[in-house]
Design a protein around this motif. Sequence first.
Motif, PDB file in Angstrom:
ATOM      1  N   PRO A   8       9.409  10.840  -3.395  1.00 36.22           N
ATOM      2  CA  PRO A   8       9.841  12.023  -2.782  1.00 36.22           C
ATOM      3  C   PRO A   8       8.606  12.962  -2.749  1.00 36.22           C
ATOM      4  N   ALA A   9       8.442  13.679  -1.643  1.00 32.49           N
ATOM      5  CA  ALA A   9       7.276  14.975  -1.608  1.00 32.49           C
ATOM      6  C   ALA A   9       7.387  15.765  -2.841  1.00 32.49           C
ATOM      7  N   SER A  10       8.398  16.112  -3.072  1.00 28.70           N
ATOM      8  CA  SER A  10       8.614  17.155  -4.403  1.00 28.70           C
ATOM      9  C   SER A  10       8.137  16.587  -5.643  1.00 28.70           C
ATOM     10  N   ASP A  11       7.921  15.077  -5.725  1.00 28.28           N
ATOM     11  CA  ASP A  11       7.518  14.536  -6.963  1.00 28.28           C
ATOM     12  C   ASP A  11       6.329  13.834  -6.700  1.00 28.28           C
ATOM     13  N   ARG A  12       5.655  13.916  -5.645  1.00 29.14           N
ATOM     14  CA  ARG A  12       4.215  13.155  -5.501  1.00 29.14           C
ATOM     15  C   ARG A  12       3.169  14.255  -5.407  1.00 29.14           C
TER      16      ARG A  12
END
Length: 136
Positions: A14-18
């Motif tokens: 997920p973009a928020s975790d990447r």
Amino acid sequence: HGEMHCLKRFYEIPASDRPPTSELIFLSTHEPCSLCLSAITWAGFDNFFFLFSHLDSRDTFAIPHDLKILQEVFRVAPGGYATDNAFWRAHSIQDEATGQPDRDRLLARCATIKATYGTLSDVYQATKPGSSIPLP
């Protein structure tokens, strides 16, 4: 083309975790082929490190195809592409060992990995069904 699968898996995070690619290094077993060079570029990585060069792939592991493609399509001598350009900088792990305090240990580890990989390559070469790669 393990780089392609690595990039796929990276962008499944997920973009928020990447983390941003600018904060990462991209590590590849072999010097990336033209397909993977493009994918690394489009994915936004500004660097990559590799253990085995295109010349290693050709001379040690009997995989000359990447050099043939680079030479035929782009008319560059073996290993002659721009490793430092506007998109990224390529680093040979073995070349980067020069001048490092643990140089001898790193190069010994690289030699062990190369020998193990060579054994695996011999098995692959001996068991692959015919020439499944349609290249001259």
